[in-house]
Enzyme design. Structure first.
Site, mmCIF file in Angstrom:
data_model
loop_
_atom_site.group_PDB
_atom_site.id
_atom_site.type_symbol
_atom_site.label_atom_id
_atom_site.label_comp_id
_atom_site.label_asym_id
_atom_site.label_seq_id
_atom_site.Cartn_x
_atom_site.Cartn_y
_atom_site.Cartn_z
ATOM 1 N N LYS A 138 0.830 -1.195 0.000
ATOM 2 C CA LYS A 138 0.000 0.000 0.000
ATOM 3 C C LYS A 138 0.879 1.265 0.000
ATOM 4 O O LYS A 138 2.094 1.183 0.222
ATOM 5 C CB LYS A 138 -0.934 -0.032 1.220
ATOM 6 C CG LYS A 138 -1.902 -1.229 1.205
ATOM 7 C CD LYS A 138 -2.800 -1.252 2.444
ATOM 8 C CE LYS A 138 -3.726 -2.455 2.442
ATOM 9 N NZ LYS A 138 -4.639 -2.471 3.616
ATOM 10 N N TYR B 179 -12.082 -3.071 -3.063
ATOM 11 C CA TYR B 179 -12.597 -3.115 -1.692
ATOM 12 C C TYR B 179 -14.129 -3.108 -1.634
ATOM 13 O O TYR B 179 -14.704 -2.761 -0.596
ATOM 14 C CB TYR B 179 -12.023 -1.950 -0.881
ATOM 15 C CG TYR B 179 -10.614 -2.202 -0.379
ATOM 16 C CD1 TYR B 179 -10.316 -3.335 0.394
ATOM 17 C CD2 TYR B 179 -9.583 -1.308 -0.655
ATOM 18 C CE1 TYR B 179 -9.027 -3.567 0.857
ATOM 19 C CE2 TYR B 179 -8.277 -1.542 -0.181
ATOM 20 C CZ TYR B 179 -8.025 -2.674 0.570
ATOM 21 O OH TYR B 179 -6.743 -2.913 1.043
ATOM 22 N N ASN C 140 -1.788 -0.219 7.335
ATOM 23 C CA ASN C 140 -1.256 -1.559 7.622
ATOM 24 C C ASN C 140 -0.412 -2.152 6.494
ATOM 25 O O ASN C 140 -0.238 -3.351 6.389
ATOM 26 C CB ASN C 140 -2.359 -2.500 8.107
ATOM 27 C CG ASN C 140 -3.384 -2.795 7.039
ATOM 28 O OD1 ASN C 140 -3.294 -2.301 5.924
ATOM 29 N ND2 ASN C 140 -4.367 -3.621 7.374
ATOM 30 N N HIS D 24 -1.637 -5.546 1.398
ATOM 31 C CA HIS D 24 -2.851 -6.343 1.179
ATOM 32 C C HIS D 24 -2.467 -7.718 0.665
ATOM 33 O O HIS D 24 -1.546 -7.838 -0.136
ATOM 34 C CB HIS D 24 -3.760 -5.670 0.146
ATOM 35 C CG HIS D 24 -4.834 -6.582 -0.359
ATOM 36 N ND1 HIS D 24 -6.027 -6.752 0.300
ATOM 37 C CD2 HIS D 24 -4.864 -7.436 -1.422
ATOM 38 C CE1 HIS D 24 -6.759 -7.654 -0.347
ATOM 39 N NE2 HIS D 24 -6.080 -8.085 -1.398
ATOM 40 N N GLU E 49 -8.960 -10.926 -7.783
ATOM 41 C CA GLU E 49 -8.050 -9.786 -7.634
ATOM 42 C C GLU E 49 -6.929 -9.819 -8.670
ATOM 43 O O GLU E 49 -6.543 -8.775 -9.205
ATOM 44 C CB GLU E 49 -7.497 -9.761 -6.203
ATOM 45 C CG GLU E 49 -8.584 -9.373 -5.197
ATOM 46 C CD GLU E 49 -8.202 -9.541 -3.731
ATOM 47 O OE1 GLU E 49 -9.068 -9.294 -2.863
ATOM 48 O OE2 GLU E 49 -7.053 -9.926 -3.436
HETATM 49 P P1 DAT Z 1 -7.247 -7.482 5.511
HETATM 50 O O1 DAT Z 1 -6.516 -6.386 4.780
HETATM 51 O O2 DAT Z 1 -6.411 -8.069 6.620
HETATM 52 O O3 DAT Z 1 -7.822 -8.526 4.595
HETATM 53 P P2 DAT Z 1 -9.983 -6.509 5.826
HETATM 54 O O4 DAT Z 1 -10.285 -7.162 4.513
HETATM 55 O O5 DAT Z 1 -10.863 -6.835 6.975
HETATM 56 O O6 DAT Z 1 -8.471 -6.799 6.277
HETATM 57 O O7 DAT Z 1 -10.001 -4.928 5.645
HETATM 58 C C1 DAT Z 1 -9.436 -4.337 4.490
HETATM 59 C C2 DAT Z 1 -8.647 -3.131 4.901
HETATM 60 O O8 DAT Z 1 -9.529 -2.152 5.446
HETATM 61 C C3 DAT Z 1 -7.620 -3.394 6.006
HETATM 62 O O9 DAT Z 1 -6.396 -3.878 5.487
HETATM 63 C C4 DAT Z 1 -7.484 -2.042 6.627
HETATM 64 C C5 DAT Z 1 -8.866 -1.448 6.505
HETATM 65 N N1 DAT Z 1 -9.634 -1.652 7.730
HETATM 66 C C6 DAT Z 1 -10.200 -2.797 8.158
HETATM 67 N N2 DAT Z 1 -10.819 -2.638 9.330
HETATM 68 C C7 DAT Z 1 -10.640 -1.329 9.655
HETATM 69 C C8 DAT Z 1 -11.042 -0.515 10.757
HETATM 70 N N3 DAT Z 1 -11.749 -1.013 11.760
HETATM 71 N N4 DAT Z 1 -10.654 0.783 10.737
HETATM 72 C C9 DAT Z 1 -9.940 1.300 9.735
HETATM 73 N N5 DAT Z 1 -9.537 0.592 8.659
HETATM 74 C C10 DAT Z 1 -9.883 -0.706 8.633
HETATM 75 MG MG MG Z 2 -9.346 -8.480 3.217
#
Ligand code: DAT
Ligand code: MG
Length: 149
Positions: free
Chosen positions: A9, A49, A112, A115, A126
């Site tokens: 990212k 997303y 974070n 991805h 994807e």
């Molecule tokens: P991952 O990236 O581990 O698959 P995810 O699919 O649940 O996680 O969420 C996608 C992204 O969205 C994640 O990398 C960071 C953001 N995100 C997820 N939960 C969040 C939250 N509670 N607050 C802010 N950003 C969040």
């Molecule tokens: Mg995810």
């Protein structure tokens, strides 16, 4: 052979972590079959997303992913989808285990770093969303007999 989609990212790219992160996957023994640095459009970010579009963080997430260049890649290897998720670590870097990419380099869930696809179906979707067939190389590293029996 299984393939997964990985994206470093904008925070990971801006912080100069792309090389270190790519090395972790190479060192593990996975094969790069696609790699590019790109500016992500709002449309691509929203499609990628889409599953999160009702979540309160969606707009901020799209803004973040489009805020600077991303390094997109496709990795190949047996069990690479689950193994890459394990190397990446938990979604929240504050709780991600040390030794994982998020655990070692992140301090906030909204930044974070990386991805990774979470399942075979999403990996396939994807890869097709981010890469054309012509951008992917099918090849076998000469070291493969020393990585995989
Ligand atoms: P991952 O990236 O581990 O698959 P995810 O699919 O649940 O996680 O969420 C996608 C992204 O969205 C994640 O990398 C960071 C953001 N995100 C997820 N939960 C969040 C939250 N509670 N607050 C802010 N950003 C969040
Ligand atoms: Mg995810």
């Amino acid at each position: 052979m299984e393939r997964t989609f990985i994206a470093i990212k904008p925070d990971g790219v801006q912080r100069g972590l792309a090389g270190e992160i790519i090395s972790r996957f190479e060192n593990k023994g996975f094969t790069l079959v696609g790699l590019k640095l790109m500016q992500v459009s709002k449309e691509l970010a929203e499609t990628h997303y889409a599953v999160h579009k009702e979540r309160p963080f969606f707009a901020g997430l799209v803004e973040f992913i489009t805020s600077g260049p991303v390094v997109a890649m496709v990795l190949e290897g047996d069990g690479v989808i689950a193994a890459a998720r394990k190397l990446i670590g938990a979604t929240n870097p504050l709780t991600a285990e040390p030794g994982t990419i998020r655990g070692d380099f992140g301090a906030n869930i909204g930044r974070n770093i990386i991805h990774g696809s979470d399942a075979p179906e999403t990996a396939q979707q994807e890869i097709a969303l981010w890469f054309t067939e012509a951008e992917l190389a099918s090849w076998t590293p000469t070291l493969m007999p020393w990585i995989h029996e």
